[in-house]
Motif scaffolding. Structure first.
Motif, PDB file in Angstrom:
ATOM      1  N   UNK A 185      13.653   5.241  -4.464  1.00  8.31           N
ATOM      2  CA  UNK A 185      12.728   5.248  -3.738  1.00  8.31           C
ATOM      3  C   UNK A 185      12.675   5.198  -2.195  1.00  8.31           C
ATOM      4  N   UNK A 186      12.075   5.782  -1.876  1.00  8.99           N
ATOM      5  CA  UNK A 186      11.597   6.253  -0.117  1.00  8.99           C
ATOM      6  C   UNK A 186       9.739   5.817   0.402  1.00  8.99           C
ATOM      7  N   UNK A 187      10.377   4.586   1.438  1.00  7.55           N
ATOM      8  CA  UNK A 187       8.622   4.119   1.664  1.00  7.55           C
ATOM      9  C   UNK A 187       7.620   5.463   2.316  1.00  7.55           C
ATOM     10  N   UNK A 188       6.367   5.511   2.376  1.00  9.88           N
ATOM     11  CA  UNK A 188       5.385   6.541   2.976  1.00  9.88           C
ATOM     12  C   UNK A 188       5.466   5.634   3.878  1.00  9.88           C
ATOM     13  N   UNK A 189       4.853   5.833   5.430  1.00 11.97           N
ATOM     14  CA  UNK A 189       4.348   5.090   6.558  1.00 11.97           C
ATOM     15  C   UNK A 189       3.999   6.325   7.948  1.00 11.97           C
ATOM     16  N   UNK A 190       2.785   5.970   8.211  1.00  9.41           N
ATOM     17  CA  UNK A 190       2.105   6.470   9.237  1.00  9.41           C
ATOM     18  C   UNK A 190       2.012   6.254  10.333  1.00  9.41           C
ATOM     19  N   UNK A 191       3.075   5.076  10.399  1.00  6.81           N
ATOM     20  CA  UNK A 191       2.900   4.162  11.896  1.00  6.81           C
ATOM     21  C   UNK A 191       4.251   3.495  11.966  1.00  6.81           C
ATOM     22  N   UNK A 207       0.917  -5.632   8.357  1.00 13.39           N
ATOM     23  CA  UNK A 207       0.408  -5.766   7.273  1.00 13.39           C
ATOM     24  C   UNK A 207      -0.374  -6.851   6.912  1.00 13.39           C
ATOM     25  N   UNK A 208      -1.346  -7.863   7.807  1.00 11.59           N
ATOM     26  CA  UNK A 208      -2.904  -7.834   7.700  1.00 11.59           C
ATOM     27  C   UNK A 208      -3.805  -6.998   7.786  1.00 11.59           C
ATOM     28  N   UNK A 209      -3.386  -6.207   8.411  1.00 14.91           N
ATOM     29  CA  UNK A 209      -4.091  -4.593   8.504  1.00 14.91           C
ATOM     30  C   UNK A 209      -3.794  -3.790   7.443  1.00 14.91           C
ATOM     31  N   UNK A 210      -2.823  -4.040   6.502  1.00 12.95           N
ATOM     32  CA  UNK A 210      -2.602  -2.982   5.276  1.00 12.95           C
ATOM     33  C   UNK A 210      -2.657  -1.696   5.574  1.00 12.95           C
ATOM     34  N   UNK A 211      -1.811  -1.518   7.040  1.00 14.11           N
ATOM     35  CA  UNK A 211      -0.921  -0.554   7.319  1.00 14.11           C
ATOM     36  C   UNK A 211       0.222   0.114   6.547  1.00 14.11           C
ATOM     37  N   UNK A 225      -9.102  -2.707  -0.120  1.00 17.19           N
ATOM     38  CA  UNK A 225     -10.057  -3.980   0.419  1.00 17.19           C
ATOM     39  C   UNK A 225      -9.056  -5.439   0.166  1.00 17.19           C
ATOM     40  N   UNK A 226      -7.854  -4.692   0.131  1.00 18.25           N
ATOM     41  CA  UNK A 226      -6.960  -6.761  -0.101  1.00 18.25           C
ATOM     42  C   UNK A 226      -7.114  -7.402   0.934  1.00 18.25           C
ATOM     43  N   UNK A 227      -7.373  -8.912   1.149  1.00 16.83           N
ATOM     44  CA  UNK A 227      -7.215  -9.881   1.722  1.00 16.83           C
ATOM     45  C   UNK A 227      -5.899 -10.482   2.796  1.00 16.83           C
ATOM     46  N   UNK A 228      -6.173 -10.448   3.877  1.00 15.32           N
ATOM     47  CA  UNK A 228      -5.592 -10.141   5.113  1.00 15.32           C
ATOM     48  C   UNK A 228      -4.475 -11.153   4.803  1.00 15.32           C
ATOM     49  N   UNK A 229      -3.459 -11.704   3.549  1.00 18.30           N
ATOM     50  CA  UNK A 229      -2.612 -12.267   3.386  1.00 18.30           C
ATOM     51  C   UNK A 229      -2.030 -10.848   2.309  1.00 18.30           C
ATOM     52  N   UNK A 230      -2.793  -9.798   1.881  1.00 13.35           N
ATOM     53  CA  UNK A 230      -1.642  -8.938   1.262  1.00 13.35           C
ATOM     54  C   UNK A 230      -1.197  -8.283   2.021  1.00 13.35           C
ATOM     55  N   UNK A 231      -0.319  -8.252   0.493  1.00  9.61           N
ATOM     56  CA  UNK A 231       0.729  -6.876   1.247  1.00  9.61           C
ATOM     57  C   UNK A 231       0.757  -6.012   0.278  1.00  9.61           C
ATOM     58  N   UNK A 232       0.457  -4.116   1.362  1.00 12.33           N
ATOM     59  CA  UNK A 232       0.987  -3.094   0.668  1.00 12.33           C
ATOM     60  C   UNK A 232       1.500  -2.258   0.956  1.00 12.33           C
ATOM     61  N   UNK A 233       2.304  -1.416   0.058  1.00 11.78           N
ATOM     62  CA  UNK A 233       3.383  -0.674   0.624  1.00 11.78           C
ATOM     63  C   UNK A 233       3.228   0.524  -1.438  1.00 11.78           C
ATOM     64  N   UNK A 234       3.556   1.509  -0.414  1.00 18.77           N
ATOM     65  CA  UNK A 234       3.357   3.280  -1.018  1.00 18.77           C
ATOM     66  C   UNK A 234       4.800   3.632  -0.849  1.00 18.77           C
ATOM     67  N   UNK A 235       5.300   3.263  -2.080  1.00 24.10           N
ATOM     68  CA  UNK A 235       7.183   4.233  -2.406  1.00 24.10           C
ATOM     69  C   UNK A 235       7.128   5.056  -3.359  1.00 24.10           C
ATOM     70  N   UNK A 236       7.593   6.091  -3.065  1.00 23.85           N
ATOM     71  CA  UNK A 236       7.572   7.432  -3.550  1.00 23.85           C
ATOM     72  C   UNK A 236       8.889   7.856  -4.353  1.00 23.85           C
ATOM     73  N   UNK A 237       9.040   7.976  -5.021  1.00 21.25           N
ATOM     74  CA  UNK A 237      10.029   8.133  -6.572  1.00 21.25           C
ATOM     75  C   UNK A 237       9.666   9.621  -6.688  1.00 21.25           C
ATOM     76  N   UNK A 238      10.696  10.340  -5.802  1.00 17.26           N
ATOM     77  CA  UNK A 238      10.717  11.861  -5.626  1.00 17.26           C
ATOM     78  C   UNK A 238      10.796  11.686  -7.056  1.00 17.26           C
ATOM     79  N   UNK A 239      12.184  11.776  -7.413  1.00 17.72           N
ATOM     80  CA  UNK A 239      12.724  12.549  -9.042  1.00 17.72           C
ATOM     81  C   UNK A 239      11.875  12.607 -10.526  1.00 17.72           C
ATOM     82  N   UNK A 240      10.705  10.991  -9.919  1.00 18.75           N
ATOM     83  CA  UNK A 240       9.964  10.829 -11.571  1.00 18.75           C
ATOM     84  C   UNK A 240       8.502  11.231 -11.077  1.00 18.75           C
TER      85      UNK A 240
END
Length: 659
Positions: free
Chosen positions: A335-341, A374-378, A565-580
């Motif tokens: 996987x590779x991570x997607x990031x805006x910032x 993390x808390x802003x879900x960026x 709309x995750x709560x502040x203590x929630x964490x989210x990431x977006x991982x790319x699986x290019x081969x799949x």
């Protein structure tokens, strides 16, 4: 690299008898199966200096009468479990008492780790002494004699040392131990020589065998130190002093280095060396999920009882987490991570300028920034100055990054490509502190003498509306440029708290008079006039977080790759699986609480209902489904935005966006 590793400590005193007497191949294998373990780091040599196998390069523990290491390797390999082998490199108490002249010394000849030999504890070795030859033979023996799946060398790194070997060497180079710059070069040379010799010794016998040199922290900005390893193991026990902020900060940097890495937590209630201490299973479920959500594999620390029997409670506990990881691995490989910032690490920037950040107490800037993101879900990465910035939309310069020529060149190219900067505090200033190097909508005057001071935004905060918000950290006096957009003003207190000028319990209120610019926007980005990330790390003010998030949202111009709309203590990431040809959206939620004296504990993990996510995706989406459940979710894709709702989940959920 395997996903489900255990790091099995075995630092065992010579004062304990019956070492390994209860070891059983069947019991050892049974516990590995119970724990869903696929790799276990086992011991050749511990901090006490003893070997746990027959040896000519070391001395076997005096109360061990068989080859424990060999028996563990045989048992693990029989059921398909890998066995990296641990050697204590920096500590060896048996040799420390025989050769104290080989130990690290400060300028006052004091030794390291434990202050003397009348206090229980270990003492650290200098690798610029004959000890390096001893260690080399120990490592070579293990790699030649055993079918090892890797080598883990502990308690190493660039170390300050004024032992007589270091003094003699610096003098032989024509310098003087009082020359600190030359000593720093020597310490770097000493570590490089050690690492190269260990790697060459291992790979001369088994080319390509994994080798990791553990210093408990991967220095952001020191890619040279990272790349002496074949992979990275990010030691980060949340209850052991690292806290729950540490791993995301380390992982978001490690994932930019192009190396395999794992996150190392522990089964302990506190930290290493704790017998009879256990986490709640939910804590390990969350911590291992946090690893795979950040592109890492997993490692859980344990310590074997001197008798050699694996602890059933521990492996039942580990199994609670690793059973889930095993089911999720398919969506976590390659996987590779997607990031805006891109968060430009203060630690990395200091290394670039030749300053050792370990002596600067600068960690609050990076830590506070990661908390807000993390808390802003960026979606974000933590980067150094070797990173390619072209893929990011915004670069954050947190609080304390002076703009050297190399940084200016890199950021100028980034801005030319359409990127924007968020700078805070002293960041963005030239090294001499006389002015800003970019158009951030303000001109610099000087450091504000008022602390705290206040910020009155020209916009309304989502939770708190409009007010004069206290800013505890150092502020800067600025005025707007001709075409700068003022987003808020700075206000001073009536006076600083002093002997004859103090008011109330803490600090003096705002005088409610505008005193320059608190926040502004220019062609290149936005500037906030305080060390807001340090402020958030130390005070955790809601207003500070919402001010920063307003700036980031403005710079991203409603062009965020993910909204939830995750709560502040929630964490989210977006991982790319290019081969799949798919993306995997990880969502995590747990709320650590403090118990005892500063121990963060995860116990209860309540379910979340109707979590909404919108992901920017131009390519046509074929399916959106929950993993590993393989349950399809209804979704819409309109104007390049994919929207879905997760009805109910807890702890960790993966959502697969299949193209």
């Amino acid at each position: 690299m395997k996903f489900r590793q255990v790091h099995l400590d075995f630092h065992t005193s010579e004062a304990i008898e019956g070492i390994g007497r209860d070891f059983s191949k069947q019991q050892f294998q049974g516990m590995l199966k119970t724990g869903h373990v696929d790799s276990i780091t086992i011991f050749s040599k511990c901090h006490h200096g003893w070997a746990y196998h027959p040896t000519t390069a070391n001395q076997m523990h005096p109360h061990l009468n068989f080859d424990l290491l060999g028996a563990q390797i045989e048992a693990a390999h029989e059921i398909g479990v890998k066995t990296p082998v641990y050697l204590s490199a920096g500590l060896d108490e048996r040799l420390a008492r025989k050769h104290p002249q080989w130990l690290i010394r400060n300028q006052q000849e004091q030794i390291s780790w434990t202050a003397d030999f009348m206090t229980p504890g270990y003492h650290q070795f200098c690798m610029n002494t004959p000890y390096l030859d001893v260690l080399t033979l120990q490592v070579e023996e293990v790699v030649k004699k055993y079918d090892v799946d890797g080598i883990f060398l502990d308690i190493v790194g660039v170390r300050e040392c004024y032992c007589q070997y270091c003094v003699a060497e610096i003098r032989s180079q024509g310098s003087d131990p009082r020359n600190i710059q030359d000593m720093k070069k020597l310490w770097e040379q000493t570590y490089a020589r050690y690492a190269n010799r260990m790697n060459e010794t291992v790979h001369a016998v088994k080319p390509g065998l994994p080798v990791f040199h553990n210093s408990s922290h991967v220095d952001r900005g020191r890619r040279d130190l990272a790349h002496v390893n074949t992979h990275l193991e990010l030691e980060s026990l949340p209850t052991g002093g690292w806290g729950y902020d540490h791993f995301p900060l380390s992982a978001r940097y490690a994932q930019t280095l192009g190396m395999d890495f794992l996150g190392m937590t522990g089964k302990f209630h506190t930290s290493w060396g704790e017998f009879g201490g256990y986490k709640h299973p939910n804590a390990l479920r969350y911590e291992t999920a946090l690893s795979i959500a950040n592109g890492a594999r997993c490692s859980i620390g344990d310590q074997l009882h001197p008798g050699g029997q694996m602890d059933h409670a521990t492996y039942s506990l580990i199994g609670e987490a690793y059973r889930e990881v095993e089911a999720k691995e398919e969506w976590c490989r390659d996987t590779t991570a997607m990031a805006d910032i891109a968060l430009l690490s203060v630690e990395a920037a200091l290394w670039e300028t030749g300053v050792d950040p370990h002596n600067q107490h600068m960690h609050h800037h990076d830590t506070g920034a990661v908390r807000v993101l993390l808390e802003g879900h960026y979606l974000f990465d933590v980067v150094d100055l070797q990173a390619d910035l072209s893929k990011y939309k915004v670069v954050i310069l947190p609080d304390a990054i002076s703009i050297t020529e190399s940084i200016k060149t890199k950021l100028t190219a980034f801005l030319a490509g359409g990127g924007k900067i968020l700078a805070t505090g002293r960041s963005g200033l030239s090294p001499d502190g006389t002015g800003f190097e970019f158009d951030l909508g303000v001109e610099y005057q000087d450091v504000s003498p008022f602390r705290p001071s206040y910020f009155r935004p020209n916009f309304e905060l989502p939770s708190l509306r409009t007010a004069s918000f206290v800013m505890y950290t150092e502020g800067q006096n600025t005025v707007p440029t001709t075409d700068g957009i003022v987003l808020g003003s700075k206000e001073n207190s009536y006076f600083n708290r002093d002997l004859f000028t103090f008011c109330s319990h803490q600090h003096t209120p705002s005088d409610l008079q505008e005193s320059g610019t608190g926040m502004a926007e220019g062609q290149d980005g936005i500037y906030i006039a305080w060390n807001v990330f340090e402020d958030y790390a130390t005070k955790g003010s809601l207003a500070v977080k919402e001010i920063i998030c307003y700036a980031l949202d403005r710079l991203l111009s409603n062009n965020k790759s993910l909204i939830t709309n995750l709560p502040a203590q929630g964490v989210t990431t977006l991982q790319i699986q290019k081969n799949s040809n798919r993306w995997v959206n990880h969502l995590l939620y747990a709320s650590p609480v403090r118990r005892g004296q500063g121990v963060e504990v995860i116990e209860d993990i309540p379910p979340l209902i109707n979590t909404e996510v919108t992901v920017a995706a131009a390519e046509q989406v074929q399916d959106v489904y929950l993993a590993p459940q393989n349950l399809s979710l209804s979704f819409s894709q309109v104007n390049g935005l994919v929207t879905y709702t997760i009805p109910e989940w807890s702890c960790h959920q993966m959502v697969v966006i299949q193209f």
